[in-house]
Design a protein around this motif. Structure first.
Motif, PDB file in Angstrom:
ATOM      1  N   THR A  69      34.019  -2.162   5.449  1.00  0.00           N
ATOM      2  CA  THR A  69      34.961  -1.173   4.912  1.00  0.00           C
ATOM      3  C   THR A  69      35.629  -1.670   3.640  1.00  0.00           C
ATOM      4  O   THR A  69      36.412  -0.950   3.041  1.00  0.00           O
ATOM      5  N   CYS A  70      35.322  -2.899   3.227  1.00  0.00           N
ATOM      6  CA  CYS A  70      35.952  -3.520   2.063  1.00  0.00           C
ATOM      7  C   CYS A  70      34.896  -4.232   1.218  1.00  0.00           C
ATOM      8  O   CYS A  70      33.964  -4.821   1.757  1.00  0.00           O
ATOM      9  N   GLU A  71      35.071  -4.177  -0.106  1.00  0.00           N
ATOM     10  CA  GLU A  71      34.182  -4.865  -1.053  1.00  0.00           C
ATOM     11  C   GLU A  71      34.991  -5.864  -1.860  1.00  0.00           C
ATOM     12  O   GLU A  71      36.153  -5.616  -2.154  1.00  0.00           O
ATOM     13  N   GLU A  72      34.358  -6.962  -2.247  1.00  0.00           N
ATOM     14  CA  GLU A  72      35.000  -7.965  -3.094  1.00  0.00           C
ATOM     15  C   GLU A  72      34.270  -8.052  -4.423  1.00  0.00           C
ATOM     16  O   GLU A  72      33.075  -7.777  -4.509  1.00  0.00           O
ATOM     17  N   CYS A  73      34.988  -8.476  -5.471  1.00  0.00           N
ATOM     18  CA  CYS A  73      34.380  -8.703  -6.774  1.00  0.00           C
ATOM     19  C   CYS A  73      35.158  -9.788  -7.503  1.00  0.00           C
ATOM     20  O   CYS A  73      36.297 -10.096  -7.158  1.00  0.00           O
ATOM     21  N   THR A  74      34.529 -10.361  -8.515  1.00  0.00           N
ATOM     22  CA  THR A  74      35.157 -11.383  -9.355  1.00  0.00           C
ATOM     23  C   THR A  74      35.082 -10.901 -10.791  1.00  0.00           C
ATOM     24  O   THR A  74      34.016 -10.468 -11.243  1.00  0.00           O
ATOM     25  N   ASN A  75      36.178 -10.973 -11.499  1.00  0.00           N
ATOM     26  CA  ASN A  75      36.206 -10.536 -12.892  1.00  0.00           C
ATOM     27  C   ASN A  75      35.269 -11.389 -13.733  1.00  0.00           C
ATOM     28  O   ASN A  75      35.133 -12.586 -13.497  1.00  0.00           O
ATOM     29  N   ALA A  76      34.628 -10.788 -14.705  1.00  0.00           N
ATOM     30  CA  ALA A  76      33.695 -11.487 -15.577  1.00  0.00           C
ATOM     31  C   ALA A  76      34.408 -12.562 -16.380  1.00  0.00           C
ATOM     32  O   ALA A  76      35.577 -12.404 -16.754  1.00  0.00           O
ATOM     33  N   ALA A  77      33.703 -13.647 -16.660  1.00  0.00           N
ATOM     34  CA  ALA A  77      34.263 -14.736 -17.467  1.00  0.00           C
ATOM     35  C   ALA A  77      34.714 -14.192 -18.813  1.00  0.00           C
ATOM     36  O   ALA A  77      34.020 -13.404 -19.439  1.00  0.00           O
ATOM     37  N   GLY A  78      35.894 -14.575 -19.220  1.00  0.00           N
ATOM     38  CA  GLY A  78      36.434 -14.130 -20.496  1.00  0.00           C
ATOM     39  C   GLY A  78      37.051 -12.737 -20.434  1.00  0.00           C
ATOM     40  O   GLY A  78      37.577 -12.245 -21.421  1.00  0.00           O
ATOM     41  N   LYS A  79      36.980 -12.080 -19.283  1.00  0.00           N
ATOM     42  CA  LYS A  79      37.528 -10.734 -19.127  1.00  0.00           C
ATOM     43  C   LYS A  79      38.445 -10.676 -17.903  1.00  0.00           C
ATOM     44  O   LYS A  79      38.379  -9.747 -17.104  1.00  0.00           O
ATOM     45  N   LEU A  80      39.273 -11.681 -17.765  1.00  0.00           N
ATOM     46  CA  LEU A  80      40.141 -11.777 -16.595  1.00  0.00           C
ATOM     47  C   LEU A  80      41.197 -10.681 -16.544  1.00  0.00           C
ATOM     48  O   LEU A  80      41.724 -10.371 -15.481  1.00  0.00           O
TER      49      LEU A  80
END
Length: 185
Positions: A69-80
């Motif tokens: 029911t939940c998704e995770e993601c990590t911001n792209a390098a240089g685009k925090l």
């Protein structure tokens, strides 16, 4: 070289490495606490909608909810500062839900329409049971394409317009014509 080091120190001192994630039920932008590297968001299920009880937030999904029911993601390098857990553009349409009457051994369309939630780029789709479908072989809300345990064109048929899976309208045309013919015979 000295300028590069000074710029790096200023960047760290001003919190430029802090991650931005959308937060809350509606997905407003929020600055995450130092050390947080992951954003999370509710999972979207085509023709159903967003998972209930899951909010946009800084940090990982709650226990046992990841990829359910939940998704995770990590911001792209240089685009925090650009949140990776973006709000998905959605659209709605309506379809009819069918209920099986075990006594009559037939399907009937509900009078109320069901709201179907889909991604904006996803095509409208509705479905309905065939005359040979049983309650064990058709278990749909009427929204979206045929899904297991239904078998396309055997226990379930699909259509691609809003409310296209309604009960047959033939009776509305045939009965008045039959009445006129009967009257004149």
């Amino acid at each position: 070289m000295k300028l590069f080091i000074v710029a790096a120190l200023i960047s760290v001192a001003t919190g430029a490495n802090e991650v931005t994630c959308l937060t809350g039920q509606d997905g407003t932008t929020g600055q995450c606490p130092t050390g947080v590297e992951v954003c999370s968001m509710p999972t979207f299920v085509e023709y159903t909608g967003f998972s209930a009880g899951v909010e946009y937030k800084c940090d990982t999904c709650a226990a046992d909810t990841k990829d359910k029911t939940c998704e995770e993601c990590t911001n792209a390098a240089g685009k925090l500062t650009e949140a990776c857990n973006t709000v998905k553009e959605t659209a709605t349409h309506t379809c009819f839900k069918y209920t099986y009457d075990a006594t009559k051994k037939e399907w009937a369309a509900d009078t109320a329409k069901t709201t179907c939630n889909r991604l904006k780029a996803t095509a409208i789709a509705c479905n309905k049971p065939t005359a040979t479908a049983k309650s064990a072989t058709y278990t749909s809300t009427g929204c979206g394409p045929c899904a297991a345990p239904s078998v396309k064109d055997t226990t379930c048929v699909e259509c691609d317009k809003e409310n296209c899976n309604g009960a047959s309208r033939a009776a509305f045309f045939v009965l008045p014509i039959a009445a006129v013919l009967f009257y004149f015979m």
